[in-house]
Scaffold this active site. Structure first.
Site, short mmCIF file in Angstrom:
data_model
loop_
_atom_site.label_atom_id
_atom_site.label_comp_id
_atom_site.label_asym_id
_atom_site.label_seq_id
_atom_site.Cartn_x
_atom_site.Cartn_y
_atom_site.Cartn_z
N ASP A 91 19.20 -43.36 -52.41
CA ASP A 91 18.32 -42.30 -51.65
C ASP A 91 18.11 -41.04 -53.30
O ASP A 91 18.89 -40.79 -54.22
CB ASP A 91 19.13 -41.24 -50.94
CG ASP A 91 19.18 -42.03 -49.49
OD1 ASP A 91 18.16 -42.85 -49.38
OD2 ASP A 91 19.70 -41.52 -48.61
N ASP A 107 12.11 -43.84 -46.47
CA ASP A 107 12.53 -43.02 -45.44
C ASP A 107 11.00 -42.31 -45.16
O ASP A 107 11.37 -42.77 -43.90
CB ASP A 107 13.87 -42.34 -45.72
CG ASP A 107 14.82 -42.75 -46.39
OD1 ASP A 107 15.27 -43.90 -45.43
OD2 ASP A 107 16.18 -42.06 -46.80
#
Length: 134
Positions: A91, A107
């Site tokens: 991330d 995401d």
């Protein structure tokens, strides 16, 4: 990102608003349920198969459904590839202004795709009854 930053380090893009922050996520959304990689990988494979079966049987042609399914499939595949090859999801987008958890492109694809599907289901054209009744 993984090659240039160590975990937890950031590159400020817009001060106090947006950073690129390297986070190793071994859980699900927002790091929930850490250590459940096999379960998350299985869920991704199941979703990808379900989308494939639906696509094959229904042959969707409405652009919102086509785009939504493509986004969900690509998001699931992206995170699955990370989990399978590096054992975690990388991330890196961090909206500091609202202190939103760090996330990635996969995401975003999943969230936008599921949101588009929900909007289509709630507000899209209703299917006609096959029996002609009301």
């Amino acid at each position: 990102m993984r090659a240039t930053l160590s975990s937890g380090k950031s590159i400020v893009i817009i001060p106090d608003v947006f950073d690129l922050t390297y986070v190793r996520n071994v859980g699900a959304a927002f790091g929930m349920f850490p250590g459940q990689q096999p379960l998350f990988m299985l869920m991704s494979v199941v979703f990808l198969i379900a989308i494939g079966v639906y696509w094959y049987r229904a042959r969707p042609s409405e652009w919102p459904i086509v785009v939504a399914l493509a986004l969900v499939a690509s998001g699931a595949a992206g995170n699955l590839i990370d989990r399978a090859f590096i054992g975690q999801v990388t991330d890196f987008f961090y909206f500091k202004l609202i202190d939103f958890p760090v996330f990635n492109v996969a995401d975003m694809a999943l969230v936008v795709g599921v949101g588009l599907l929900m909007i289509w289901i709630l507000f899209g054209p209703q299917p006609e009854n096959a029996d002609g009744g009301s």
